[in-house]
Scaffold this motif. Structure first.
Motif, PDB file in Angstrom:
ATOM      1  N   ASP A  17       6.768   9.753   7.057  1.00 11.88           N
ATOM      2  CA  ASP A  17       8.060   9.079   6.939  1.00 11.88           C
ATOM      3  C   ASP A  17       7.925   7.567   7.023  1.00 11.88           C
ATOM      4  N   GLN A  18       6.729   7.076   7.367  1.00 12.40           N
ATOM      5  CA  GLN A  18       6.463   5.635   7.405  1.00 12.40           C
ATOM      6  C   GLN A  18       5.729   5.144   6.149  1.00 12.40           C
ATOM      7  N   PHE A  19       5.689   5.965   5.124  1.00 12.50           N
ATOM      8  CA  PHE A  19       4.976   5.609   3.895  1.00 12.50           C
ATOM      9  C   PHE A  19       5.482   4.302   3.304  1.00 12.50           C
ATOM     10  N   ILE A  20       6.806   4.155   3.215  1.00 16.17           N
ATOM     11  CA  ILE A  20       7.360   2.944   2.621  1.00 16.17           C
ATOM     12  C   ILE A  20       7.055   1.719   3.475  1.00 16.17           C
ATOM     13  N   VAL A  21       6.869   1.911   4.786  1.00 15.81           N
ATOM     14  CA  VAL A  21       6.508   0.793   5.667  1.00 15.81           C
ATOM     15  C   VAL A  21       5.132   0.245   5.275  1.00 15.81           C
ATOM     16  N   CYS A  22       4.245   1.128   4.859  1.00 12.70           N
ATOM     17  CA  CYS A  22       2.925   0.676   4.395  1.00 12.70           C
ATOM     18  C   CYS A  22       3.066  -0.270   3.202  1.00 12.70           C
ATOM     19  N   ALA A  23       3.973   0.063   2.289  1.00 12.51           N
ATOM     20  CA  ALA A  23       4.213  -0.815   1.138  1.00 12.51           C
ATOM     21  C   ALA A  23       4.823  -2.138   1.588  1.00 12.51           C
ATOM     22  N   SER A  24       5.724  -2.090   2.564  1.00 13.44           N
ATOM     23  CA  SER A  24       6.332  -3.321   3.082  1.00 13.44           C
ATOM     24  C   SER A  24       5.274  -4.235   3.694  1.00 13.44           C
ATOM     25  N   LEU A  59       0.701  -8.777  -1.333  1.00 16.86           N
ATOM     26  CA  LEU A  59       0.843  -8.003  -2.559  1.00 16.86           C
ATOM     27  C   LEU A  59       2.233  -8.255  -3.147  1.00 16.86           C
ATOM     28  N   PRO A  60       2.352  -8.548  -4.431  1.00 18.83           N
ATOM     29  CA  PRO A  60       3.675  -8.759  -5.027  1.00 18.83           C
ATOM     30  C   PRO A  60       4.577  -7.542  -4.818  1.00 18.83           C
ATOM     31  N   ARG A  61       5.850  -7.806  -4.637  1.00 17.09           N
ATOM     32  CA  ARG A  61       6.803  -6.732  -4.325  1.00 17.09           C
ATOM     33  C   ARG A  61       6.762  -5.606  -5.354  1.00 17.09           C
ATOM     34  N   GLU A  62       6.795  -5.967  -6.647  1.00 12.47           N
ATOM     35  CA  GLU A  62       6.845  -4.936  -7.676  1.00 12.47           C
ATOM     36  C   GLU A  62       5.557  -4.111  -7.702  1.00 12.47           C
ATOM     37  N   VAL A  63       4.457  -4.738  -7.309  1.00 13.77           N
ATOM     38  CA  VAL A  63       3.178  -4.030  -7.251  1.00 13.77           C
ATOM     39  C   VAL A  63       3.170  -3.047  -6.083  1.00 13.77           C
ATOM     40  N   ALA A  64       3.672  -3.487  -4.935  1.00 13.48           N
ATOM     41  CA  ALA A  64       3.720  -2.607  -3.763  1.00 13.48           C
ATOM     42  C   ALA A  64       4.567  -1.373  -4.051  1.00 13.48           C
ATOM     43  N   LEU A  65       5.690  -1.560  -4.757  1.00 15.39           N
ATOM     44  CA  LEU A  65       6.544  -0.416  -5.070  1.00 15.39           C
ATOM     45  C   LEU A  65       5.847   0.534  -6.040  1.00 15.39           C
ATOM     46  N   LYS A  66       5.143  -0.015  -7.015  1.00 16.51           N
ATOM     47  CA  LYS A  66       4.379   0.842  -7.926  1.00 16.51           C
ATOM     48  C   LYS A  66       3.282   1.612  -7.189  1.00 16.51           C
ATOM     49  N   ALA A  67       2.707   0.982  -6.170  1.00 11.79           N
ATOM     50  CA  ALA A  67       1.586   1.593  -5.452  1.00 11.79           C
ATOM     51  C   ALA A  67       1.994   2.817  -4.649  1.00 11.79           C
ATOM     52  N   VAL A  68       3.300   2.991  -4.408  1.00 11.34           N
ATOM     53  CA  VAL A  68       3.763   4.192  -3.700  1.00 11.34           C
ATOM     54  C   VAL A  68       4.607   5.096  -4.602  1.00 11.34           C
TER      55      VAL A  68
END
Length: 385
Positions: free
Chosen positions: A309-316, A323-332
């Motif tokens: 449930d903390q997966f999105i926190v890793c992207a944050s 890491l650029p925001r759009e890249v972090a979102l793509k990475a998850v």
């Protein structure tokens, strides 16, 4: 049909759509864009001030096999009796009522790969599942999804303590080569028997490895340290097989080499301490270094190492590290789907893809935001209320 209207829609494949609408049902996503008018009778959700994203895709977990709340002695992820167990199928051990599946839904995670653990050099076949709780066979997207393998500390520790091979990294590499070579010989003998019409006794382990040596299924190699990553690449090239690097903790120390080799890497778990020697160089820098070098990567939790449930926190936190925001979102999302070979089905909001959709009360990459609703295949699988 359902419609979410007046929301900020993160398609992932393009710019966010402000004041957008997404139309979907249990057959998939029907349309995404601005100015779409839901048909009469549609179930309409007002998304004003809210965000919509694709369902998150975690490409490396142990959901359902290391069940939360169960003692280690009851974990089903590692068959620590033989370092070569390609015949094992993780789907035979997944407990769909592991609380982790509900946690996944509450965190917007709709699709995962479940893999055996890393005690064995060749550990068995993984499976890709949707996270909506059901009979596990009904959760399957693809099984098998890859052959789990492992280099580094784990097989050496497990079997070295028993004074069995592997006791060194050389031993692990030799066993991996032997398994692949045995599969090649097995195939030749099987084909010869078929040509002659002779009886041929099947070996379940060798049968499981045939899709690997025939480049129909990747070897997914647990590799943290730079030398283990290089060994995985070396062996894969020797046998001309498909492979992915799982964890890639020291990838930042060799990013140009990984780019040269067209490596696909699943990076993580990064949101943890350095619990063993091969994690001493763990760093958020890995993600930015791989991105800057042009390496294909996705972010993973290795759940339960990082709670899913903390997966999105890793992207944050990846954004925080540069890491650029759009890249972090793509990475998850999309890049996880590409890592698994299922980007035609999930990972972005496009007409024709599965309706795996998450509704957030704020920017998904703001750790203060909450998942309001999670839809899988167009059906509501989770609601905060």
């Amino acid at each position: 049909m359902k419609a979410i209207v007046s929301a900020t829609i993160e398609t992932v494949t393009g710019d966010a759509i402000e004041n957008g609408t997404i139309l979907f049902d249990n057959t998939g996503i029907l349309a995404v864009g601005e100015g779409l008018v839901p048909p009469e009778g549609a179930d309409v959700i007002d998304g004003k001030g809210l965000f919509v994203s694709p369902g998150l895709v975690d490409a490396h977990t142990h959901l359902g096999v290391f069940v939360q709340g169960y003692p280690e002695s009851m974990a089903d992820g590692n068959e620590k009796t033989n370092p070569l167990t390609p015949q094992l199928r993780v789907i035979d051990a997944v407990y769909p009522h592991d609380p982790g599946f509900v946690d996944a839904l509450s965190g917007g995670v709709t699709c995962v790969q479940v893999l055996p653990g890393s005690a064995n050099v060749v550990g068995g076949q993984g499976a890709i599942l949707k996270t909506r709780v059901d009979v596990v066979d009904k959760m399957v997207v693809q099984a098998p999804s890859g052959m789990k393998a492992a280099l580094g500390e784990n097989p050496v520790r497990v079997y070295g303590e028993k004074s069995n091979t592997p006791m060194t990294r050389m031993g692990s590499a030799s066993l991996m080569r032997q398994a692949l070579n045995d599969a090649l010989n097995y195939r030749e003998k099987k084909e010869e028997a078929e040509r002659k019409g002779d009886f041929f006794e099947k070996n379940l382990g060798m049968e499981a490895l045939l899709p690997v040596i025939e480049k129909k299924m990747p070897l997914r190699v647990h590799s943290h340290r730079a030398d283990d990553i290089a060994t995985a690449i070396r062996i894969a090239e020797e046998f001309q097989i498909l492979y992915t690097i799982e964890h890639c903790t020291e990838g930042h120390l060799m990013a140009p080499y990984l780019a040269e080799k067209n490596v696909m890497a699943a990076v993580g778990p990064t949101l943890v301490g350095r619990s063993k020697l091969e994690l001493k160089n763990k760093s958020w820098e890995t993600l930015t270094a791989l991105y800057n070098a042009g390496v294909h990567f996705c972010i993973i939790t290795d759940h339960p190492v990082i709670p899913i449930d903390q997966f999105i926190v890793c992207a944050s936190l990846a954004c925080h590290a540069g890491l650029p925001r759009e890249v972090a979102l793509k990475a998850v999302t999309l890049w996880g789907a590409e890592h698994l070979g299922i980007a035609d089905k999930v990972g972005s909001l496009e007409a024709g893809k599965d309706a795996d959709i998450v509704l957030w009360d704020g920017d998904p990459l703001d750790a203060r935001s909450h998942v309001l609703k999670t839809f899988i295949d167009g059906e509501e699988a989770y609601s905060l209320s």
